[in-house]
Structure formats: structure tokens, C-alpha cells
Scaffold this motif. Sequence first.
Motif, short mmCIF file in Angstrom:
data_model
loop_
_atom_site.label_atom_id
_atom_site.label_comp_id
_atom_site.label_asym_id
_atom_site.label_seq_id
_atom_site.Cartn_x
_atom_site.Cartn_y
_atom_site.Cartn_z
N VAL B 87 105.12 15.01 83.66
CA VAL B 87 104.77 14.34 84.86
C VAL B 87 105.13 13.07 85.07
O VAL B 87 105.28 11.96 84.22
CB VAL B 87 103.28 14.55 84.93
N ASN B 88 105.59 12.67 86.36
CA ASN B 88 105.95 11.20 86.72
C ASN B 88 104.48 10.47 87.04
O ASN B 88 104.09 10.55 87.94
CB ASN B 88 106.63 11.09 87.95
N ASN B 90 103.99 7.33 87.16
CA ASN B 90 103.95 6.09 88.14
C ASN B 90 103.95 6.64 89.56
O ASN B 90 104.11 5.79 90.68
CB ASN B 90 105.26 5.23 87.92
N PHE B 91 103.84 8.07 89.93
CA PHE B 91 104.03 8.59 91.19
C PHE B 91 102.73 8.19 92.00
O PHE B 91 101.45 8.28 91.44
CB PHE B 91 104.15 10.14 91.10
N PRO B 92 102.65 7.67 93.33
CA PRO B 92 101.74 7.30 93.77
C PRO B 92 100.74 8.25 94.53
O PRO B 92 100.88 8.86 95.47
CB PRO B 92 102.17 6.31 95.16
N VAL B 93 99.98 9.02 93.68
CA VAL B 93 99.23 9.97 94.06
C VAL B 93 97.69 9.96 93.21
O VAL B 93 97.62 9.76 92.10
CB VAL B 93 99.81 11.52 93.72
N THR B 94 96.76 10.24 94.11
CA THR B 94 95.39 10.03 93.57
C THR B 94 94.77 11.42 93.00
O THR B 94 95.64 12.59 93.16
CB THR B 94 94.40 9.63 94.65
N CYS B 98 96.43 15.02 94.13
CA CYS B 98 97.14 15.98 93.23
C CYS B 98 96.54 17.23 93.36
O CYS B 98 97.37 18.49 93.41
CB CYS B 98 97.33 15.35 91.98
N HIS B 135 93.94 6.82 90.60
CA HIS B 135 95.13 7.19 90.31
C HIS B 135 95.38 7.98 89.08
O HIS B 135 94.59 7.73 88.00
CB HIS B 135 96.07 5.83 90.14
N ILE B 136 96.21 9.01 88.91
CA ILE B 136 96.46 9.88 87.99
C ILE B 136 96.72 9.08 86.55
O ILE B 136 96.20 9.70 85.56
CB ILE B 136 97.31 11.06 88.08
N ARG B 137 97.40 7.98 86.78
CA ARG B 137 97.55 7.43 85.37
C ARG B 137 96.62 6.57 85.13
O ARG B 137 96.38 6.43 83.70
CB ARG B 137 98.85 6.20 85.85
#
Lengths: 277, 272
Positions: B87-88, B90-94, B98, B135-137
Motif C-alpha cells: 500500500v502507498n 502517502n496516497f491522499p485518501v481517508t 478508501c 488519513h490511512i497513514r
Amino acid sequence: MIDELLRPFAFEFFRNGLIVATLAGALCGLVGVYIVVRGMSYLAHGLSHAIFGGFAASALLGVSFLLGAGVWGIASALAINSVTRRRPIGADAAIGVVTTASFALGLILFALFGHSGASFDAALFGSVLGVSLTSVIVIAIVSVVVVGIVTFAYRPLLFTTFDPEVAAASGLRTSRIEALLMVVFAISILVSMQVLGVTLIAAALVIPPTIARLLTNSFSQMLILSSAIGATCGFIGMNLSYHLDVQSGPGIVIVAACAFLVVYAIKRPTGMQRAAA
Amino acid sequence: MTNPTDNNDGQPLVQIEGLGLSHDRQSILEDVNLTVEAGDLLGIVGPSGAGKTTLLRTITGTLRPDQGSVTLRDGLQIGYVPQVESVNWNFPVTVRQCILMARTSRRFAWPTNAEKAAVSEVLARLGLDGLADRHIRDLSGGQQQRVFIARALLRSPDLLLLDEPTSGVDVALRHELLHLLEELRSEGTSIVLTTHDLNGVATHLPTVACINRTIIAHGPTSSVLNPQTLEATYGASMQVLEHAGMRLIVDSPHHTHSPFGPDRDALLESAE
């Protein structure tokens, strides 16, 4: 002061150029999001150079720039997509091969047969001169179509961009979606080239999304922010280029670069972002 | 890939017959035969490069076999959970974005009321309440893993496929994850996962398939995980110990074979 700022608006060429620059900024900001989040900023640079080959060929053949460079640009974009998917080489290498060859061909054509038709400098650095009502209509139509695609295919585009393997496993035709994105990139670059120029259009595709990324963690917000930042940079940059008497491309890009520096300085990375870097 | 049948009663979810697949003239899978039944919680184990992920991809249809067939039950819904390492972050996804991207039947960004309710339900089900706009991160490792399971569950899958879900996770997280999968299975979702975690399989999964380019053994964990089968699969000698009613698999310091060497056929025969 106000009179001086408003003075260029008296000229039709400037009004047309301003509309095109603002729309081009928004358009490049919008599609640039998909380029930046894929880590394919080099694509923006490469594809604009590839289209230059078509620009040169269409100028020499006396055919419409939009037609000649459009066909050339779309063919280059699909070639990159195809080479990347079918061969065991990375996207950066595919972009490097296809686009530099196309750019080199454009330079050779200009060198051998002269600069007939459109100006060589204008192609490279952008020009507000010669922006006709037709140019305004064309970029307006392309902008509406691209916004429509991004809106109506939001989830498939996001899924394919974020997680192509699982998107394919979920039944999406990811190869078609990626080909569609490449065509959207090529057409967006094509209609924005006139004011931004071959050498600087990559900045319009990369800087606004990068600024937007610093401001949000949400993909949908990034699309909106990046478009707004691109449009603002296009508007201010075009005015700046008039008052400084420089080409439109550098004017727009320097405004975007300054905006990036300001946001970068203000938005300090969080601990987790530093750790991820 | 075929999707025959008019009647789902008693038909396996997935029937793999004589599956062969190669890449760059190198064989990855050979004559693989495997059946996934409704209600299965199946672990696929084998050494690196044994073809575990490739096998999952043939089930999802993203890879087409060169030989043989993969037959899915008519109308089978599959949820696929990738390796979190891929998984990336840093991708801008909440978290919400997602999860919602899996609902491809709707193409717009904004969800319907029914979708909002479904997202809330799946987040609550997986203990992710209140994290939808993160954010997923910005989640813990366990929460990140569960986001991708939630995304797959939003499709209401009959079959959940997980690629190396226990890879790179600590003992507590592995325990939590395998319990979650047991719960999902008890609620009616069939599950197939690939893993290197033999002890996790021995403790939590009722069925296992050992693979090394081909299926070496498939069946109840208690009978499949024996020293002969493990040696045939990994080319390394292992011991299977019983302790407090649990099976433990430990490396043996002696007697190591290459899984691709001349001993392979003899080992396969002994495993059978």
C-alpha cells in the motif's frame, strides 16, 4: 495603480489569453493530481515534449495544430501506456524512450525545414499572442469534458490509481481506465500548451497538486484545491507576464513556485509525515 | 475462467483443476488442483516463490492460467485484501474514501445514504468507529490492516481472499487478526489466506493447503501439518510438537533439502 493593473484587459488578445491561462491552470491542476499521486511527475514533462514532435510536424505539413499534435500526443500517451504494461520495464523508462524520441524528431523537423507556421519560441515557452476565441472555446470544451470524466468516473479512477491490482480483482477494467487517463493527460497538455509552453507545462501539472497535497489528506479535496490553485496561478501569472513583459509560461510557473514555497514554509510536516519521508 | 451452473447448492465456491501458469518461460504453478468450499477458512502455506499470491490472482481473475481451469460458483462475490506492504501510505485518501472506492457500482465521489450506513456498519464491525475521516497513514498497524478488510467486506463477499495478512505484524496483532477471521467465517464468509506463519495456521485455521508450485497436501490442519509434508513443501526439516493441546512447528537443525532439488520427488512421494 488600479488603472495600470486593468489596462491589459482592454485588449482582446489578453482577455482571451487570461481565460485560457486560468482554464489551463485549473485543467492541469485537476489532471495533475492523478499524475502526482502515481509518482509519475516525469510523465508531465515527457508527454509535453512528445507533443512537441506533433506540433512541429503539423506546422510543417500545414495541418491544424490541434489535429496533428493531438493525434501525435494521444499516440505517444497510448504507446507509453502499452510499453509500460506489456514489457518488464518501468513507466519512467517507457516515458523516457517514447517522449524524448518524439521531442528529438520535432527538433530535427524544425532544424531541417525551418520554423514555418507557429513560432518555435512560443511552442517552447508559451505565448499570449495569437490566443483566439477558438482557443478559448476549445479549452472550455475540454475542461468541461475532463471535469465530467473525473466526476462521473471518480471511484473507478481513484481505485485504479490507488490500488490497480485490487481494482482489477474487483472487476474494473483497469487497462481501459489507465488508457483513458493517458488520453486525458495528452489532451489536457495539448490545449494548455499554447500559453504554458512545452518546457514549462510540467510545472502546471505538478506544482498545484503538490501544494494541494500539503494542504489536505483527502483525495476529493485535493482535486478541488489543486484545480483552484492552478486557476489562481494561471490568472495571476498571466497578469504578471503582461506587466513584466515576459512569456506567459514563465510568469505562471513562477507564481506557482512562489505559492509552493509559501505553503511549504507554513505547513510543517507532522511527526508521522517526517517518519514516512 | 468459466462461471457455469444453475444451482449453487453443494457446489464449491472455487474449483481449480490442472492449473498451470508460467512467466518468462519459468513455471510458477504446475497441475494445481484445489477446491474451496463454502464455510472454508483455508490457509495456503509454502516457501517464498511457491506461487501462493499467483494462485490467489488466478482466483480473482487478474491472472489467466496457461493450462487448466478456475471455475467460480455462479455469482460469487470476492473480496480481496492485498498485502499491506504494497500500500502507498502517502496516497491522499481517508479511511472512508478508501473503503468506498470498492463500491464500484456507483461512480460518483459522494455516497448515497445507504452507502453511508454500510460504511458506518462495517467500521463499527471492525472496531474502526470514529476513524472514517482519518488519513490511512494516521492509524495503528492493526487499524490499517482492518481498513483493507473493511473495504473488501463492503462488497459483501462470499469469499474473502487475503494475501499475507500476517506478514510483518506483531504477535498481538496476528492473534487479533486471526480471531477476526474466525468470527467472519462463523458469520458466513468463506476465507482463503496466504501466509508464512505456520504456527498461526496450526492454531487458528481448520484447513490448510501446502504449495510449492503444485499442491503438496490439502486438508484438515491436524493431518496436513506433519514433518513429511512440511519437508516436501519447504525442503527443510521441521518438527511438529504438541503442547497444551496446541501444535507447534519448529525448525530442525538437521537434514535440509532443496525444495527444487533432486530430492523433491522423493519428498513429494513421502508426503503423499
